[in-house]
Design a protein around this motif. Structure first.
Motif, PDB file in Angstrom:
ATOM      1  N   GLY A  23     -75.151  20.117  88.919  1.00 40.70           N
ATOM      2  CA  GLY A  23     -75.398  20.801  90.186  1.00 40.70           C
ATOM      3  C   GLY A  23     -74.609  22.092  90.298  1.00 40.70           C
ATOM      4  O   GLY A  23     -75.119  23.104  90.794  1.00 40.70           O
ATOM      5  N   VAL A  24     -73.373  22.078  89.833  1.00 36.94           N
ATOM      6  CA  VAL A  24     -72.558  23.299  89.837  1.00 36.94           C
ATOM      7  C   VAL A  24     -73.167  24.343  88.913  1.00 36.94           C
ATOM      8  O   VAL A  24     -73.253  25.529  89.261  1.00 36.94           O
ATOM      9  CB  VAL A  24     -71.100  22.978  89.436  1.00 36.94           C
ATOM     10  CG1 VAL A  24     -70.311  24.229  89.143  1.00 36.94           C
ATOM     11  CG2 VAL A  24     -70.434  22.166  90.526  1.00 36.94           C
ATOM     12  N   ALA A  25     -73.616  23.915  87.738  1.00 31.72           N
ATOM     13  CA  ALA A  25     -74.256  24.850  86.811  1.00 31.72           C
ATOM     14  C   ALA A  25     -75.528  25.430  87.430  1.00 31.72           C
ATOM     15  O   ALA A  25     -75.774  26.638  87.324  1.00 31.72           O
ATOM     16  CB  ALA A  25     -74.574  24.147  85.488  1.00 31.72           C
ATOM     17  N   ALA A  26     -76.328  24.586  88.077  1.00 36.31           N
ATOM     18  CA  ALA A  26     -77.552  25.065  88.720  1.00 36.31           C
ATOM     19  C   ALA A  26     -77.230  26.071  89.815  1.00 36.31           C
ATOM     20  O   ALA A  26     -77.882  27.116  89.922  1.00 36.31           O
ATOM     21  CB  ALA A  26     -78.328  23.885  89.300  1.00 36.31           C
ATOM     22  N   PHE A  27     -76.227  25.772  90.610  1.00 36.66           N
ATOM     23  CA  PHE A  27     -75.837  26.675  91.693  1.00 36.66           C
ATOM     24  C   PHE A  27     -75.393  28.030  91.140  1.00 36.66           C
ATOM     25  O   PHE A  27     -75.782  29.076  91.655  1.00 36.66           O
ATOM     26  CB  PHE A  27     -74.712  26.028  92.509  1.00 36.66           C
ATOM     27  CG  PHE A  27     -74.200  26.906  93.606  1.00 36.66           C
ATOM     28  CD1 PHE A  27     -74.950  27.101  94.748  1.00 36.66           C
ATOM     29  CD2 PHE A  27     -72.980  27.546  93.489  1.00 36.66           C
ATOM     30  CE1 PHE A  27     -74.483  27.911  95.778  1.00 36.66           C
ATOM     31  CE2 PHE A  27     -72.499  28.355  94.497  1.00 36.66           C
ATOM     32  CZ  PHE A  27     -73.255  28.543  95.641  1.00 36.66           C
ATOM     33  N   LEU A  39     -83.269  26.208  87.802  1.00 37.62           N
ATOM     34  CA  LEU A  39     -84.179  25.107  88.127  1.00 37.62           C
ATOM     35  C   LEU A  39     -84.065  23.969  87.127  1.00 37.62           C
ATOM     36  O   LEU A  39     -84.140  22.791  87.508  1.00 37.62           O
ATOM     37  CB  LEU A  39     -85.613  25.618  88.190  1.00 37.62           C
ATOM     38  CG  LEU A  39     -85.913  26.549  89.361  1.00 37.62           C
ATOM     39  CD1 LEU A  39     -87.343  27.076  89.257  1.00 37.62           C
ATOM     40  CD2 LEU A  39     -85.692  25.841  90.678  1.00 37.62           C
ATOM     41  N   LEU A  40     -83.876  24.292  85.859  1.00 35.95           N
ATOM     42  CA  LEU A  40     -83.722  23.243  84.851  1.00 35.95           C
ATOM     43  C   LEU A  40     -82.439  22.442  85.078  1.00 35.95           C
ATOM     44  O   LEU A  40     -82.444  21.208  85.019  1.00 35.95           O
ATOM     45  CB  LEU A  40     -83.738  23.841  83.448  1.00 35.95           C
ATOM     46  CG  LEU A  40     -85.075  24.409  82.986  1.00 35.95           C
ATOM     47  CD1 LEU A  40     -84.926  25.080  81.633  1.00 35.95           C
ATOM     48  CD2 LEU A  40     -86.125  23.327  82.940  1.00 35.95           C
ATOM     49  N   TRP A  41     -81.335  23.138  85.355  1.00 39.96           N
ATOM     50  CA  TRP A  41     -80.085  22.431  85.637  1.00 39.96           C
ATOM     51  C   TRP A  41     -80.196  21.643  86.942  1.00 39.96           C
ATOM     52  O   TRP A  41     -79.602  20.563  87.072  1.00 39.96           O
ATOM     53  CB  TRP A  41     -78.904  23.386  85.684  1.00 39.96           C
ATOM     54  CG  TRP A  41     -78.367  23.704  84.330  1.00 39.96           C
ATOM     55  CD1 TRP A  41     -78.414  24.900  83.699  1.00 39.96           C
ATOM     56  CD2 TRP A  41     -77.709  22.804  83.430  1.00 39.96           C
ATOM     57  NE1 TRP A  41     -77.820  24.797  82.459  1.00 39.96           N
ATOM     58  CE2 TRP A  41     -77.382  23.533  82.273  1.00 39.96           C
ATOM     59  CE3 TRP A  41     -77.361  21.459  83.497  1.00 39.96           C
ATOM     60  CZ2 TRP A  41     -76.727  22.949  81.192  1.00 39.96           C
ATOM     61  CZ3 TRP A  41     -76.716  20.878  82.416  1.00 39.96           C
ATOM     62  CH2 TRP A  41     -76.406  21.621  81.286  1.00 39.96           C
ATOM     63  N   GLY A  42     -80.934  22.163  87.890  1.00 42.35           N
ATOM     64  CA  GLY A  42     -81.160  21.420  89.132  1.00 42.35           C
ATOM     65  C   GLY A  42     -81.932  20.132  88.885  1.00 42.35           C
ATOM     66  O   GLY A  42     -81.622  19.090  89.470  1.00 42.35           O
ATOM     67  N   ALA A  43     -82.927  20.201  88.021  1.00 45.41           N
ATOM     68  CA  ALA A  43     -83.692  18.990  87.681  1.00 45.41           C
ATOM     69  C   ALA A  43     -82.805  17.967  86.968  1.00 45.41           C
ATOM     70  O   ALA A  43     -82.900  16.761  87.227  1.00 45.41           O
ATOM     71  CB  ALA A  43     -84.885  19.360  86.801  1.00 45.41           C
TER      72      ALA A  43
END
Length: 62
Positions: A23-27, A39-43
């Motif tokens: 989640g931190v990476a996605a943010f 979006l991929l890290w969020g998934a």
């Protein structure tokens, strides 16, 4: 995997940790306007969060 299962509380903690890290990476990717990796890290974060919820149910269902 080798005839022994990992205890549910260990799966819960590791899944929760990986969900937070993803989640931190996605943010960070989304803040930098890199939409595809964000979006991929969020998934991946959602995947691990669902896994943590499932393992929490196994842990409390014992």
């Amino acid at each position: 995997m080798f005839g022994r299962r990992v205890p549910p509380h260990i799966v819960f903690l590791l899944s929760l940790l990986l969900a937070v890290l993803a989640g931190v990476a996605a943010f960070r990717y989304l803040r930098a306007d890199n939409w595809l990796p964000g979006l991929l890290w969020g998934a991946v974060a959602v995947w691990f969060l669902v896994d943590a919820v499932r393992s929490y149910g196994w842990w409390k269902g014992r």
